[in-house]
Design a protein around this motif. Structure first.
Motif, mmCIF file in Angstrom:
data_model
loop_
_atom_site.group_PDB
_atom_site.id
_atom_site.type_symbol
_atom_site.label_atom_id
_atom_site.label_comp_id
_atom_site.label_asym_id
_atom_site.label_seq_id
_atom_site.Cartn_x
_atom_site.Cartn_y
_atom_site.Cartn_z
ATOM 1 N N GLY A 8 0.796 -1.214 0.000
ATOM 2 C CA GLY A 8 0.000 0.000 0.000
ATOM 3 C C GLY A 8 0.827 1.261 0.000
ATOM 4 N N ALA A 9 0.158 2.378 0.202
ATOM 5 C CA ALA A 9 0.805 3.688 0.150
ATOM 6 C C ALA A 9 1.855 3.815 1.236
ATOM 7 N N THR A 10 2.961 4.433 0.887
ATOM 8 C CA THR A 10 4.015 4.703 1.872
ATOM 9 C C THR A 10 3.784 6.031 2.590
ATOM 10 N N ALA A 11 2.945 6.875 2.010
ATOM 11 C CA ALA A 11 2.594 8.146 2.645
ATOM 12 C C ALA A 11 1.270 8.622 2.048
ATOM 13 N N VAL A 12 0.422 9.193 2.896
ATOM 14 C CA VAL A 12 -0.867 9.735 2.464
ATOM 15 C C VAL A 12 -0.985 11.141 3.017
ATOM 16 N N HIS A 13 -1.415 12.061 2.162
ATOM 17 C CA HIS A 13 -1.618 13.446 2.583
ATOM 18 C C HIS A 13 -3.014 13.894 2.174
ATOM 19 N N VAL A 14 -3.751 14.475 3.114
ATOM 20 C CA VAL A 14 -5.105 14.973 2.837
ATOM 21 C C VAL A 14 -5.140 16.458 3.168
ATOM 22 N N ASP A 15 -5.508 17.251 2.186
ATOM 23 C CA ASP A 15 -5.644 18.700 2.370
ATOM 24 C C ASP A 15 -7.047 19.087 1.946
#
Length: 874
Positions: free
Chosen positions: A755-762
């Motif tokens: 899966g994702a190694t990093a997730v960012h939500v803005d």
């Protein structure tokens, strides 16, 4: 009322005439008096009912506690910059929902901005103040409208304005559904727009008022617009004007409505498009209420959600009923107003017009939501009768006879409360005393014409009109206060309610704050005593209750074994390790009540937090959704979405009926695994041998029970589940499965590794970094609601794909990142319509400025100062 304060009988001045300053002052006093009396009576009703903030009893019945209180708590946090989402997306509830649609439905009234003036632990008080402010403004607006309609004694207009604002509709419906109260205010304001259009006045302010009404709550604004259309039609039919002038007024009113709705389009279209993809409630067939019950709702202290709440007060109703017999009112005016009221009353009971009032869809729940329009028309009729002074004896007798017929016909209605007729009698007695004082004042005025009186005689003559108005106000206020208190108590005894916010919510909020690690994982606040309380406590949960709950969300969660209320529009949390892995819920708060939840105490509970390893918010699956479909087993559906078998089926299952509504299910499972039971329609209990019973509250089609754990499988592997149902036993084909934790841990490890190694939500933008060269489909643990556009790597954005109900992005030949942006559907169209309407309004303003330089100013109501040819002017 008495001639000492009434205006001379006769036709009203044309609407286009400029009202004198004295009339403006009278309107202001009436508005202040009507608003003040409304606020006072509302508080008195709460004091009598002992409800918050005047007592310990909760006001949070049904949607007030499950929708409006949580939404206003979240709105406060959003306005102060203390939420995970932005105006487009709410990440706190529903695993990611269309927030702008909810704003347009629940929070777009200017009054809702008042929540920022209160601290976070006083959001209940903030919502109460918002509610009182809306109702108070409605009373003030109606009082001002009455004096615009016809001159008369402003204290009587104030009392009747309060009568409208404190109708049965307000107490029974509006006070617990605050968004509808904007329609209560919109009706008199839109009628004022009609009056301005008739007189060719305020061509810019009129559309702005329409826009404000539709932005505040377009649902009840639509009903108020229909009501204002009835009002305008009556005014045009009763005016002493030529056909050309009437047509011009009608066209100006239509222009104001069209431009105003156009200005509101950016929000209205978003709600409209969100409604189209919302989870549909079961179709409702309209059934007209018995006329006996309809008449009963004209009386005080009556309560029901199945009949129209028509109460406006005994004195106000009696005045309205005198209108057909009032000789001082022109015959055409009496006939048209009476006919309009009768037709509107009949329209409530006929299905085609019922559908017209509700924009073509018969609503679930309260079927008479438009009743406030008829209440307003009755108050207008009461004013037309009262403004010309006390009706003569034949009119009073006629109105009294009609009131007696109403009371007699309604005496056996199931909606009548034990307080109804005592309160009716007391209010009627005070109204008769008020009429007597007014009659004496009129007689004194006539007898002293042409002769002088001593000062004591003049003082006594002036006191009578004041006493008449005081008695009228006491009758109206006392009756409304008792009615409001009785309705509040009746509602608490008959419908579901949530307790007040208390230590339970505070403890959960603190636990959520400690564990929160968004967007690396979700923190689920778990079950709290209200509904949708994730908006109060914080976190990122499944609980979500809205009229706009998307169909894809409710169907996805139902397939996975989640429970729900409100016919699917209120999915609730599911405390299940597989579900937590699917939605990246890495921290879960659990609450154990320390005392029974009561309506008059603050809820308390012991709160614990459980953390577990879960995959990231964005995972990668080997292929697209093609060929994958949910089936009839929630256990198999969870495995399908997870991509791994984690449940052991019950081996050698055998179902044996042991009596009516009871059965025993036996079989074997791996020792140490967890027994899970799923029966969404069950109302009853399920018991694993040697374990406490577990309750299920399914009530199809309104309530689905979630799957629940029954306990661990003993070393023998034998499983015996005893099921008891309150009604006929209805179980799915696979009600039991056993969760093997080792299998689940392996599946979580695999999804985490790929899966994702990093997730960012803005806010409404989500980005994720993936392992280099990832192929297949990136699946985001959020519902695939309409409005998402995504791209993998450097590809062009496109409408997001769907993977078993979740948001997905095809990765093509390989990508190391994904980016998704949410734009509420309808926003672009609404913006284009709004811009066009704004341009049209600018043209109207320009033409008005050029063609009418001598008219009153648009927003102040004052005539511009004439220019003088002084020094320096050429």
């Amino acid at each position: 009322m008495p001639s000492a304060v009434q205006t001379a009988p006769g036709p009203t001045a044309p609407a286009a005439d400029e009202p004198p300053p004295r009339a403006d002052r009278a309107r202001r006093w009436a508005a202040l008096g009507g608003g003040g009396l409304t606020a006072l009576v509302l508080c008195l009703a709460g004091l009598l009912a002992r409800t918050y903030p005047f007592g310990p009893v909760t006001r949070n019945i049904v949607d007030l506690g499950q929708q409006y209180l949580p939404y206003h708590a979240y709105w406060r946090g959003f306005l102060l910059g203390d939420t995970d989402g932005d105006l487009f997306v709410n990440w706190s509830s529903g695993f990611g929902s269309n927030f702008l649609g909810d704003v347009g439905t629940y929070l777009s009234s200017p009054f809702d901005l008042l929540v920022v003036l209160f601290p976070a632990d006083r959001v209940e008080l903030a919502l109460y103040v918002v509610t009182v402010a809306k109702i108070t403004a409605a009373g003030a607006a109606m009082a001002a409208l009455l004096l615009t309609l016809r001159r008369g004694p402003w204290p009587v207009a104030a009392v009747l304005g309060a009568a409208y604002a404190l109708s049965g509709w307000t107490f029974n419906y509006g006070a617990t559904v605050p968004m509808w109260l904007d329609g209560l205010l919109a009706l008199p304001l839109l009628c004022l727009v009609g009056e301005w259009a008739r007189g060719a006045r305020r061509p810019v302010l009129g559309p702005l008022v329409v826009a404000l009404a539709w932005l505040s709550n377009f649902y009840t604004a639509y009903m108020a617009t229909l009501g204002a259309a009835v009002f305008l039609a009556v005014r045009l039919l009763t005016a002493d004007e030529g056909a050309r002038r009437r047509l011009a007024g009608l066209l100006r009113a239509s222009r104001a409505v069209l431009i105003g709705i156009g200005l509101a389009a950016p929000l209205v279209t978003v709600v409209f498009f969100a409604t189209r993809v919302a989870d549909p409630t079961p179709p409702t067939e309209f059934a007209a209420a018995a006329w006996t019950d309809v008449l009963a709702r004209l009386l005080p202290a009556t309560s029901s959600v199945a009949t129209p709440a028509l109460y406006i007060g005994t004195a106000a109703l009696a005045l309205a009923l005198t209108l057909p017999f009032h000789a001082a009112v022109p015959r055409r005016e009496r006939a048209v107003w009476t006919g309009a009221i009768v037709l509107v009353a009949l329209s409530l009971q006929w299905e085609p017009t019922h559908l017209l009032w509700h924009a073509g869809a018969s609503p679930n729940g309260i079927p008479y939501r438009q009743t406030f329009v008829l209440c307003g028309l009755l108050v207008l009729a009461a004013w037309l009768s009262a403004a010309r002074g006390l009706p003569r004896l034949p009119a009073l007798a006629g109105g009294g006879a009609l009131l007696a017929v109403v009371a007699l016909a309604a005496r056996h209605s199931v909606d009548v409360d034990r307080w109804t007729f005592p309160v009716l009698g007391a209010a009627a007695a005070l109204a008769v005393l008020a009429a007597g004082c007014a009659a004496l004042a009129t007689r004194r005025t006539a007898s002293r014409a042409g002769r002088t009186e001593s000062r004591p005689q003049r003082t006594a003559g002036r006191a009578l009109p004041v006493l008449a108005v005081a008695l009228l106000a006491v009758a109206q206020a006392g009756e409304a206060a008792v009615s409001g208190a009785r309705i509040e108590r009746e509602q608490l005894s008959k419908v579901s309610w949530a307790p007040r916010l208390g230590p339970w919510h505070d403890e959960v909020a603190r636990a959520v704050a400690r564990a929160d690690d968004w967007p690396r994982r979700r923190t689920e606040p778990g079950e709290t005593p209200g509904g949708n309380d994730v908006l109060i406590t914080g976190g990122q949960g499944a609980d979500y209750y809205s009229s706009l709950t998307s169909r894809v969300y409710s169907e996805t969660l139902a397939a996975l074994g989640f429970g729900s209320y409100a016919k699917g529009r209120h999915p609730v949390t599911l405390d299940n390790p597989v579900a937590d892995a699917l939605f990246s819920v890495g921290a879960r708060v659990r609450s154990t009540p320390t005392a029974p939840v009561r309506e008059d105490t603050l809820p308390e509970a012991e709160v614990t937090t459980v953390e577990r390893a879960v995959p990231p918010l964005v995972t990668v699956r080997p292929g697209p959704e093609r060929g994958l479909r949910y089936g009839g087993s929630a256990f198999a559906n969870q495995e399908l979405l997870l991509g791994a078998p984690v449940y052991a089926p019950l081996a050698g299952p055998r179902l044996t009926s042991t009596g009516r509504g009871a059965a025993t299910l036996t079989g074997t499972c791996p020792a140490g695994s967890e027994v899970w039971f799923w029966a969404p329609d069950l109302t009853g209990t399920a018991v694993l041998d040697g374990r406490p019973p577990v309750g299920f509250d399914g009530k199809p089609p309104s309530v689905r029970a979630p799957m629940q754990a029954l306990g661990a499988v003993p070393p023998s592997g034998a499983v015996r589940v005893t099921v008891s149902a309150e009604k006929a036993l209805a179980l799915p084909a696979v009600p039991v499965a056993c969760l093997v934790r080792g299998r689940l841990d392996a599946a979580v490890h695999r999804l985490t590794a790929t899966g994702a190694t990093a997730v960012h939500v803005d806010g409404h933008v989500l980005t994720a970094r993936l392992p280099r060269g990832s192929t297949g489909t990136a699946v985001i643990a959020a519902p695939r609601i309409t409005g998402w556009r995504c791209a993998a790597g450097d590809a062009a954005p496109a409408p997001a794909a769907r993977y078993l109900g979740l948001l997905a992005v095809p990765l093509g030949d390989g990508a190391d990142s994904v980016r998704c942006v949410f734009r509420p559907p309808g926003l672009r169209l609404g913006g284009a319509v709004g811009a066009t309407a704004l341009l049209a309004l600018a043209v109207v303003w320009w033409r008005h400025r050029r063609g009418s330089p001598g008219r009153r100013q648009e927003f102040t109501g004052r005539a511009p100062e004439p220019r003088s040819a002084g020094i320096g002017e050429g």
